[in-house]
Design a protein around this motif. Structure first.
Motif, short mmCIF file in Angstrom:
data_model
loop_
_atom_site.label_atom_id
_atom_site.label_comp_id
_atom_site.label_asym_id
_atom_site.label_seq_id
_atom_site.Cartn_x
_atom_site.Cartn_y
_atom_site.Cartn_z
N GLY A 15 0.81 -1.21 0.00
CA GLY A 15 0.00 0.00 0.00
C GLY A 15 0.85 1.26 0.00
N PRO A 16 0.20 2.43 -0.01
CA PRO A 16 0.95 3.70 0.00
C PRO A 16 1.68 3.90 1.33
CG PRO A 16 -1.35 4.01 -0.65
CD PRO A 16 -1.25 2.63 -0.10
N ARG A 17 2.92 4.36 1.24
CA ARG A 17 3.72 4.62 2.44
C ARG A 17 4.16 6.07 2.46
NH1 ARG A 17 7.60 -0.81 2.70
NH2 ARG A 17 5.88 -2.32 3.00
N GLY A 18 3.65 6.82 3.42
CA GLY A 18 4.04 8.21 3.57
C GLY A 18 3.48 9.10 2.48
N VAL A 19 3.94 10.33 2.49
CA VAL A 19 3.47 11.33 1.53
C VAL A 19 3.83 10.93 0.11
CG1 VAL A 19 3.68 13.74 0.81
CG2 VAL A 19 3.58 13.17 3.24
N ALA A 20 5.04 10.40 -0.08
CA ALA A 20 5.49 10.04 -1.42
C ALA A 20 4.60 8.94 -2.02
CB ALA A 20 6.94 9.58 -1.39
N GLY A 21 4.21 7.96 -1.18
CA GLY A 21 3.37 6.89 -1.67
C GLY A 21 2.01 7.38 -2.10
N TRP A 23 1.30 10.44 -2.97
CA TRP A 23 1.46 11.31 -4.13
C TRP A 23 1.49 10.49 -5.42
CZ3 TRP A 23 0.62 15.35 -6.67
CH2 TRP A 23 1.37 15.71 -7.79
N ARG A 24 2.15 9.31 -5.38
CA ARG A 24 2.17 8.45 -6.56
C ARG A 24 0.77 7.94 -6.88
NH1 ARG A 24 7.29 6.95 -4.32
NH2 ARG A 24 6.30 5.31 -3.07
N VAL A 25 -0.01 7.62 -5.84
CA VAL A 25 -1.39 7.19 -6.07
C VAL A 25 -2.17 8.28 -6.80
CG1 VAL A 25 -3.58 6.63 -4.95
CG2 VAL A 25 -1.46 5.59 -4.11
N ILE A 26 -2.04 9.51 -6.34
CA ILE A 26 -2.77 10.63 -6.96
C ILE A 26 -2.24 10.91 -8.36
CG2 ILE A 26 -3.26 13.10 -6.78
CD1 ILE A 26 -3.13 12.73 -3.71
N ARG A 27 -0.91 10.93 -8.50
CA ARG A 27 -0.28 11.28 -9.77
C ARG A 27 -0.62 10.27 -10.86
NH1 ARG A 27 4.68 9.64 -11.51
NH2 ARG A 27 5.29 8.99 -9.42
N GLY A 77 1.80 3.74 -15.57
CA GLY A 77 3.24 3.54 -15.72
C GLY A 77 3.64 2.11 -16.01
N ILE A 78 2.66 1.25 -16.31
CA ILE A 78 2.95 -0.15 -16.59
C ILE A 78 3.29 -0.31 -18.07
CG2 ILE A 78 2.00 -2.50 -16.66
CD1 ILE A 78 0.28 -1.77 -14.26
N ARG A 79 4.47 -0.85 -18.36
CA ARG A 79 4.91 -1.07 -19.73
C ARG A 79 4.31 -2.38 -20.25
NH1 ARG A 79 9.10 0.06 -16.59
NH2 ARG A 79 9.84 -2.09 -16.66
N TRP A 80 4.00 -2.43 -21.54
CA TRP A 80 3.48 -3.66 -22.11
C TRP A 80 4.08 -3.88 -23.49
CZ3 TRP A 80 0.55 -3.76 -26.63
CH2 TRP A 80 0.11 -2.51 -27.08
N ARG A 81 4.12 -5.14 -23.88
CA ARG A 81 4.67 -5.51 -25.19
C ARG A 81 3.86 -6.66 -25.74
NH1 ARG A 81 8.97 -9.12 -26.74
NH2 ARG A 81 9.44 -9.49 -24.54
N ARG A 82 3.55 -6.60 -27.03
CA ARG A 82 2.79 -7.66 -27.69
C ARG A 82 3.70 -8.47 -28.60
NH1 ARG A 82 -1.83 -6.09 -31.86
NH2 ARG A 82 -0.07 -6.17 -33.32
N VAL A 83 3.59 -9.78 -28.52
CA VAL A 83 4.31 -10.70 -29.40
C VAL A 83 3.28 -11.46 -30.22
CG1 VAL A 83 5.90 -12.64 -29.52
CG2 VAL A 83 6.18 -10.91 -27.73
N LEU A 229 -4.43 0.21 -4.70
CA LEU A 229 -3.57 1.22 -4.08
C LEU A 229 -2.11 0.79 -4.10
CD1 LEU A 229 -5.70 2.36 -1.00
CD2 LEU A 229 -5.22 3.66 -3.08
N SER A 230 -1.86 -0.50 -3.88
CA SER A 230 -0.48 -0.99 -3.89
C SER A 230 0.14 -0.83 -5.27
CB SER A 230 -0.44 -2.46 -3.46
OG SER A 230 -0.76 -2.60 -2.09
N VAL A 231 -0.64 -1.12 -6.32
CA VAL A 231 -0.13 -0.97 -7.68
C VAL A 231 0.16 0.50 -7.98
CG1 VAL A 231 -0.73 -1.17 -10.12
CG2 VAL A 231 -1.24 -3.06 -8.56
N LEU A 232 -0.76 1.38 -7.63
CA LEU A 232 -0.57 2.80 -7.92
C LEU A 232 0.58 3.41 -7.11
CD1 LEU A 232 -4.28 4.01 -8.10
CD2 LEU A 232 -2.72 3.61 -10.01
N ALA A 233 0.81 2.88 -5.90
CA ALA A 233 1.82 3.47 -5.02
C ALA A 233 3.22 2.91 -5.22
CB ALA A 233 1.40 3.25 -3.56
#
Length: 299
Positions: A15-21, A23-27, A77-83, A229-233
């Motif tokens: 999950g989100p940890r502190g202000v930085a976590g 902020w990443r959820v919001i961003r 921010g999740i990268r993906w590639r198709r084969v 939340l864990s993925v976003l943070a």
């Protein structure tokens, strides 16, 4: 009652940890939600015009959904590639199931319409994704089986590619469960288009550096909110490789042979992607059949 896969200890969700976590959820989360809402707002009139011009075919809204899902993945921010290449001609798609992210990832890779249990339509957050992607809902009621089979045939004749999860549940992404042959019976109905094929697809998620390899998976009794939340943070994001295997013609097949061949290709794709990523394949249990238990969590 259908099955939910469970094995070993549940994965901890940092999950989100502190202000930085947070902020990443919001961003990441705010732009993703805005893209989804804009996508829903635009697809409704677009589909109305498309229906007038093309009937049930989806030459405009299919690419629209692909674009929306690709933009949401970019926001997260999740990268993906198709084969491989999407199949041509009438058909359906079957894939392994690891996460709610499958909705975004598989739609980003090729135009599909998900098949899901009716209850998913009421899940908060997920219901927005299902609206954007025109999910095909089915009720587990034998009295509705004939009507649902006819709707599947009608969509297929209209050029829709319905995507099924033959495992019947989601897993930790490190294995592929046995495919249920009963699902494949619908691909053999006589009123389906001639030349129908089934394209197996493997989705292999790559966790962020240093994270649990199961980081993006969502299974068992895991709650959606904490996992989202864990993925976003996450301080860094990982990626996913989607492998499109050669289509399997349904002519001359049985539901069991289709299930076996599809399962073999999907399992080989997941194992191959793991090896290509440098992850240890481990013991055969990482990708071998594992029988599920209890109730399903399919997205």
């Amino acid at each position: 009652m259908s099955a939910t896969w469970r094995e070993g200890d549940p994965m901890p969700l940092p999950g989100p940890r502190g202000v930085a976590g947070w902020w990443r959820v919001i961003r990441r989360g705010l732009p993703a939600v805005l893209v989804l809402l804009l996508g829903v707002a635009l697809i409704l009139p677009l589909r109305g015009i498309e229906r007038l011009v093309h009937g049930r075919r989806r030459p405009w809204t299919g690419p629209h959904v692909q674009l929306v899902c690709r933009l949401v993945l970019a926001c997260i921010g999740i990268r993906w590639r198709r084969v491989g290449q999407p199949m041509r001609g009438p058909g359906a798609v079957v894939a392994n199931h690891s996460s709610w992210l499958d909705i975004l990832v598989l739609n980003a890779a090729l135009p599909v319409i998900f098949v899901s249990k009716a209850e998913v339509a009421s899940w908060p957050g997920i219901n927005i994704l299902t609206r954007v992607t025109d999910t095909h809902f089915v009720a587990r009621d034998p009295r509705l089986a004939a009507a649902q089979a006819e709707e599947f045939a009608a969509r297929t004749r209209a050029g829709h590619r319905l995507l099924f999860f033959p495992e019947g549940t989601s897993t930790d992404g490190r294995r592929v469960l046995p495919f249920k042959p009963t699902l494949f019976q619908g691909f053999l109905a006589p009123d389906l288009p001639a030349g129908l094929a089934v394209q197996p697809v493997s989705a292999d998620y790559r966790a962020p550096d240093g994270a649990d390899p199961r980081f993006y998976a969502w299974w068992g009794d895991m709650d959606l909110g904490p996992h989202l939340l864990s993925v976003l943070a996450a301080p860094r994001q990982g990626g996913v490789v989607v492998t499109l295997h050669p289509p399997l013609a349904t002519a001359g097949q049985t539901r069991k042979s289709l299930a076996v061949k599809s399962e073999e290709l999907v399992r080989a794709g997941v194992m191959g992607a793991m090896l290509d990523s440098g992850l240890p394949a481990g013991t055969p249990s990482h990708i071998s059949p594992v029988q599920p238990t209890d109730t399903p969590k399919d997205a």
